[in-house]
Structures are given as structure tokens and as C-alpha cells.
Motif scaffolding. Structure first.
Motif, PDB file in Angstrom:
ATOM      1  N   ASN A   1       0.865  -1.184   0.000  1.00  0.00           N
ATOM      2  CA  ASN A   1       0.000   0.000   0.000  1.00  0.00           C
ATOM      3  C   ASN A   1       0.902   1.235   0.000  1.00  0.00           C
ATOM      4  O   ASN A   1       1.206   1.823   1.037  1.00  0.00           O
ATOM      5  N   HIS A  45       0.748   4.452  -1.034  1.00  0.00           N
ATOM      6  CA  HIS A  45       0.333   5.785  -0.600  1.00  0.00           C
ATOM      7  C   HIS A  45       0.245   5.877   0.928  1.00  0.00           C
ATOM      8  O   HIS A  45       0.661   6.872   1.527  1.00  0.00           O
ATOM      9  N   GLU A  46      -0.278   4.832   1.555  1.00  0.00           N
ATOM     10  CA  GLU A  46      -0.368   4.827   3.016  1.00  0.00           C
ATOM     11  C   GLU A  46       1.018   4.706   3.628  1.00  0.00           C
ATOM     12  O   GLU A  46       1.357   5.397   4.591  1.00  0.00           O
ATOM     13  N   SER A  69       3.344   7.765   3.618  1.00  0.00           N
ATOM     14  CA  SER A  69       2.959   8.796   4.583  1.00  0.00           C
ATOM     15  C   SER A  69       3.597   8.595   5.952  1.00  0.00           C
ATOM     16  O   SER A  69       3.701   9.541   6.738  1.00  0.00           O
ATOM     17  N   ARG A 127       8.822  10.426  -5.140  1.00  0.00           N
ATOM     18  CA  ARG A 127       7.572   9.661  -5.065  1.00  0.00           C
ATOM     19  C   ARG A 127       7.117   9.233  -6.459  1.00  0.00           C
ATOM     20  O   ARG A 127       6.684   8.098  -6.658  1.00  0.00           O
ATOM     21  N   ILE A 145       6.542   5.367  -7.911  1.00  0.00           N
ATOM     22  CA  ILE A 145       5.332   4.887  -8.574  1.00  0.00           C
ATOM     23  C   ILE A 145       5.660   4.366  -9.973  1.00  0.00           C
ATOM     24  O   ILE A 145       5.161   3.322 -10.399  1.00  0.00           O
TER      25      ILE A 145
END
Length: 232
Positions: A192, A194-195, A198, A223, A227
Motif C-alpha cells: 500500500n 500511498h499509506e 505517509s 515519489r 510509482i
């Protein structure tokens, strides 16, 4: 501090980890990202002693731990939360937590479970229940709570959000943030992105057992590169 220097690991003739070097400082979360099968879990298992490194060095606070037995590495201060959680289904929640005391170093606290149950009130409510009665999210919390009983210096976490509802995922990552705030060095493998980004202070991406990207989560270019790397 955890230091991994030019580590190689094999499964039989398969050369899975091919010269990885990284470090994780106290109070820092290092994310390890990559597609399935690139060596992320193998790296954690090598650090935890589940797989002996073929070569290279793994140091905890300057002391070599690479190639030691898992229980010795655990007692030195490295805890591992594997992807399958390794909950003992025949035991109660409290009995599972008590197994975490096997990793305690030095004098045993008067109430080693008290602070952990206070932090995990849901587990405190279910302390006498069989671990099999817990939901998937609660079992993940139990796995993380169990290693916190021993107050490790380094925490290795493999895919903590897999298969969990978004609300539970948020709770799991809040726990990881608390580990960081408590001064733990956390090495996190997670799909995951994006989570996970963070909560990370730094991250690396692995491809074919090598680090191909070393990035800063606050840098938009890094970032985007991450991706892009995962979408190839």
C-alpha cells in the motif's frame, strides 16, 4: 541502529538478495518497496535470522548479528512481524502476548503486559478469548502488540495492511507511527504505497534483489519515480 552492508542471500541456487546496503536509525521508518518476488520479504527474513546471509554484514548498534539464530537476534533487540502474523491459534490473546516476554532483555518489568494492553484496548477486552476468534485486523494488532512486549530496538514489519479494511489499515499505520515516536528503528515492507509513504522517513525500491531507488517521501520527484518503478 540497524546497518545492512552488501548483504547477499540465496534460496538454494537462487541468488535473491544481491548486495543490498541500507541503515535505519532510531526513531525512523524505512520503507522497502518493490513488485512481488523481488526480495523484500527475503531481506527481512535475512535480518531476522530466518535465512542466513551468504555474505555481507548485518549490525545492530555496531555488533554483528548476521547469521545468528532467530532467537538470539530477537533477544539482541530485533523483532519481526511476518506477513502471516504467526499467531498461535490454540492460545488466548493474553497467552500470545506472554510469548512476547521471551524476548525481554535485562530485568523483567513488574507488569510487562500492562503498557501494551493499555495501548491496545481492543486486545485488553479480548484477553481471555482464543486468538482464533479475532478478526484479521485484530490478529495483526496482536502480532504487533506481542513484539512490543519485549520493547525491541528494531522492528521488521512485512505487509501489515494486506487484506485489511481501510479503517483497520489506518489503525495499523498509527501504531507504526507510535513505534517511530517511541524511538524504534522500523524496516517496513508494504504494497500500500500511498499509506506507507505517509509514515516513512526514507524509502528504497528493490528490483531483482538490488536497490534501484533511494528516496525521500517528501520529495515529489522521488515519489513519482517510486510509482513509476512499481508500474514497470
Amino acid at each position: 541502529m540497524l546497518e545492512i552492508e552488501d548483504v547477499h542471500s540465496h534460496y538454494g541456487l537462487s541468488h535473491v538478495i544481491q548486495g543490498i546496503s541500507l541503515s535505519v536509525r532510531p526513531g525512523e521508518v524505512m520503507g522497502v518497496f518493490g513488485r512481488n518476488g523481488v526480495g523484500k520479504t527475503t531481506l527481512l527474513k535475512t535480518v531476522a535470522g530466518w535465512l542466513a546471509p551468504s555474505s555481507g554484514a548485518i549490525r545492530l548498534n555496531g555488533c554483528e548479528i548476521g547469521g545468528q539464530e532467530p532467537d538470539a537476534i530477537n533477544r539482541a533487540g530485533v523483532a519481526f512481524v511476518p506477513e502471516d502474523r504467526r499467531i498461535f491459534p490454540g492460545l488466548s490473546v493474553q497467552e500470545n502476548l506472554e510469548l512476547g516476554m521471551l524476548g525481554l532483555r535485562g530485568a523483567k518489568p513488574r507488569d510487562p503486559l500492562g503498557p501494551v494492553l493499555e495501548r491496545f484496548p481492543r486486545l485488553a477486552e479480548r484477553a481471555r478469548q482464543s486468538a482464533t476468534t479475532l478478526s484479521g485486523g485484530e490478529q495483526q494488532m496482536l502480532a504487533m502488540a506481542r513484539i512490543m512486549v519485549a520493547d525491541p530496538d528494531v522492528v521488521l514489519i512485512d505487509e501489515p495492511s494486506e487484506g485489511l479494511a481501510p479503517m483497520i489499515v489506518a489503525e495499523i499505520f498509527a501504531i507504526i507511527r507510535q513505534m517511530r515516536d517511541d524511538g524504534k528503528a522500523v524496516l517496513l515492507v508494504e504494497q500500500n504505497i500511498h499509506e506507507a509513504v505517509s509514515v516513512c522517513d526514507r524509502f528504497v525500491a528493490i528490483e531483482r534483489g538490488r536497490i534501484v531507488l533511494d528516496g525521500d517521501p517528501e520529495d515529489a520527484e522521488d515519489r513519482n519515480s517510486l510509482i513509476g518503478q512499481l508500474s514497470v
